[in-house]
Motif scaffolding. Structure first.
Motif, PDB file in Angstrom:
ATOM      1  N   THR A 113       4.684  -0.863   5.230  1.00  0.00           N
ATOM      2  CA  THR A 113       3.228  -0.992   5.159  1.00  0.00           C
ATOM      3  C   THR A 113       2.563   0.269   5.692  1.00  0.00           C
ATOM      4  O   THR A 113       3.174   1.059   6.416  1.00  0.00           O
ATOM      5  CB  THR A 113       2.727  -2.199   5.987  1.00  0.00           C
ATOM      6  OG1 THR A 113       3.069  -1.984   7.365  1.00  0.00           O
ATOM      7  CG2 THR A 113       3.318  -3.500   5.492  1.00  0.00           C
ATOM      8  N   ALA A 114       1.290   0.440   5.352  1.00  0.00           N
ATOM      9  CA  ALA A 114       0.482   1.530   5.906  1.00  0.00           C
ATOM     10  C   ALA A 114      -0.979   1.132   5.844  1.00  0.00           C
ATOM     11  O   ALA A 114      -1.433   0.532   4.855  1.00  0.00           O
ATOM     12  CB  ALA A 114       0.710   2.823   5.132  1.00  0.00           C
TER      13      ALA A 114
ATOM     14  N   GLY B 135      -2.557   5.613   7.461  1.00  0.00           N
ATOM     15  CA  GLY B 135      -1.137   5.829   7.248  1.00  0.00           C
ATOM     16  C   GLY B 135      -0.233   5.230   8.293  1.00  0.00           C
ATOM     17  O   GLY B 135       0.981   5.435   8.261  1.00  0.00           O
TER      18      GLY B 135
ATOM     19  N   ARG C 184       5.201  -4.923  -3.398  1.00  0.00           N
ATOM     20  CA  ARG C 184       3.929  -5.637  -3.283  1.00  0.00           C
ATOM     21  C   ARG C 184       3.853  -6.769  -4.305  1.00  0.00           C
ATOM     22  O   ARG C 184       3.497  -7.903  -3.978  1.00  0.00           O
ATOM     23  CB  ARG C 184       2.780  -4.654  -3.496  1.00  0.00           C
ATOM     24  CG  ARG C 184       1.387  -5.219  -3.275  1.00  0.00           C
ATOM     25  CD  ARG C 184       0.329  -4.190  -3.647  1.00  0.00           C
ATOM     26  NE  ARG C 184       0.636  -2.895  -3.064  1.00  0.00           N
ATOM     27  CZ  ARG C 184       0.497  -1.734  -3.700  1.00  0.00           C
ATOM     28  NH1 ARG C 184       0.048  -1.699  -4.950  1.00  0.00           N
ATOM     29  NH2 ARG C 184       0.787  -0.597  -3.099  1.00  0.00           N
TER      30      ARG C 184
ATOM     31  N   THR D   8       3.278  -0.588   0.791  1.00  0.00           N
ATOM     32  CA  THR D   8       3.223   0.730   0.163  1.00  0.00           C
ATOM     33  C   THR D   8       3.936   0.818  -1.180  1.00  0.00           C
ATOM     34  O   THR D   8       3.534   1.592  -2.053  1.00  0.00           O
ATOM     35  CB  THR D   8       3.800   1.789   1.121  1.00  0.00           C
ATOM     36  OG1 THR D   8       5.127   1.403   1.509  1.00  0.00           O
ATOM     37  CG2 THR D   8       2.934   1.930   2.361  1.00  0.00           C
ATOM     38  N   ASP D   9       5.002   0.078  -1.368  1.00  0.00           N
ATOM     39  CA  ASP D   9       5.755   0.113  -2.618  1.00  0.00           C
ATOM     40  C   ASP D   9       5.138  -0.885  -3.599  1.00  0.00           C
ATOM     41  O   ASP D   9       5.155  -2.095  -3.344  1.00  0.00           O
ATOM     42  CB  ASP D   9       7.217  -0.246  -2.352  1.00  0.00           C
ATOM     43  CG  ASP D   9       8.082  -0.186  -3.599  1.00  0.00           C
ATOM     44  OD1 ASP D   9       7.530  -0.073  -4.715  1.00  0.00           O
ATOM     45  OD2 ASP D   9       9.322  -0.255  -3.458  1.00  0.00           O
TER      46      ASP D   9
END
Length: 337
Positions: free
Chosen positions: A183-184, A188, A218, A213-214
């Motif tokens: 996660t971010a 960031g 997700r 993030t991916d």
């Protein structure tokens, strides 16, 4: 008559702090934590004490059983108000104790809570993972993991507080499928605890899925939630910052409620509120001082998923218990420190 749900416990453990203050040992990786004090230390402590007292009373008024413990502060445990990180309970009589990332948080573990659970509820075994701290492995309970008790999935944001080996060990013992993801936030930074970005109820899930993030991961997380029959409610970056994801579904005497902070409830749109209230009543609790420490209502509540002694075990718990632990698992009984 509402149907009981294994996802929504009817009792919780809370800890009322006498010397609350944001923990300096957790500030480095908790982006939600306040960097400057809003009040003098004594006033902060008094406000936090009052907020927990009022929150416990509100939960009890809704028909939720509250086991309220005191933390007088002698052991320097500023985050003691968040007991869900050091232990969890599970249908079938199982309790887990977790390894904590910050050194001063390890002092939050207390034998009187475990002994109360054994006295009031049917506890079959206690599995203690705290020894993993010596190997630099941490897994901060239902902060690090958001557990789908119905689908048997442990949603986990990767962080310093969720070691993959510890996660696999827990999931093997308790029969959950680990579903970890990176996660971010907008700056960031990884999400320090999964339960500030995701809440899984019986019929809905609140999530800041944009933080995963991916894109493929997700989609996979969202699909798993949809597969279990839940309505997926997307939370914005601003709503995550308002703690809208840090909520816990509970069972009261009149049905299910969603405990969350007043700040979080105010951030929800009319459409989101309507989606939640199709299956659970919103129960806002005012905890602005507690939130300075980087956690909110869900962090304050350790759900009790155990059958009470002297009462027949609900069929839904008995069914889940048969899947929870195999007879071959070695249990590590908690020893008071």
């Amino acid at each position: 008559m509402f149907t009981p749900s294994v996802q929504a416990p009817s009792a919780v453990v809370m800890v009322r702090p006498h010397r609350f203050h944001p923990n300096p040992q957790t500030a480095a990786d908790n982006a939600f934590q306040a960097r400057t004090a809003q009040h003098a230390p004594d006033e902060t402590a008094l406000r936090a004490y009052a907020e927990v007292t009022a929150a416990a009373a509100c939960l009890q008024d809704a028909g939720v059983r509250v086991h309220l413990f005191e933390d007088t502060g002698e052991r320097n445990t500023p985050d003691a108000v968040f007991p869900n990180n050091w232990f969890s309970t599970h249908p079938g009589g199982h309790v887990a104790i977790y390894p904590m990332y910050a050194e001063n948080r390890r002092r939050e573990r207390r034998s009187d809570v475990i002994e109360m659970l054994k006295a009031e509820y049917r506890v079959q075994d206690v599995i203690d993972y705290s020894g993993l701290e010596a190997d630099g492995m941490f897994l901060e309970g239902t902060g690090a993991m958001v557990l789908d008790h119905l689908g048997r999935i442990a949603y986990t944001a990767q962080s310093n507080r969720a070691d993959p080996v510890a996660l696999e060990r827990f999931c093997t013992h308790f029969n959950y499928e680990p579903m970890a993801f990176a996660t971010a936030d907008a700056q960031g930074h990884p999400c320090y605890h999964t339960n500030v970005m995701l809440c899984v109820g019986t019929a809905f899930a609140l999530g800041g899925f944009h933080m995963i993030t991916d894109p493929k991961r997700r989609s996979a997380v969202r699909e798993r939630l949809l597969e279990t029959g839940r309505e997926v409610i997307e939370l914005s970056t601003w709503q995550i910052g308002e703690y809208a994801g840090n909520a816990l579904e509970l069972t009261g005497t009149q049905g299910r409620v969603l405990a969350l902070s007043a700040r979080a409830a105010a951030s929800l749109t009319a459409e989101q509120r309507a989606a939640i209230e199709r299956s659970a009543r919103l129960l806002p609790l005012s905890v602005p001082t507690i939130e300075q420490a980087g956690g909110s209502v869900r962090c304050m509540l350790a759900g009790v998923h155990l059958a009470r002694r002297g009462a027949p075990e609900p069929k839904i718990q008995a069914k889940m218990a048969s899947r929870a632990l195999s007879a071959s698992v070695n249990s590590y009984i908690f020893n008071s420190k």
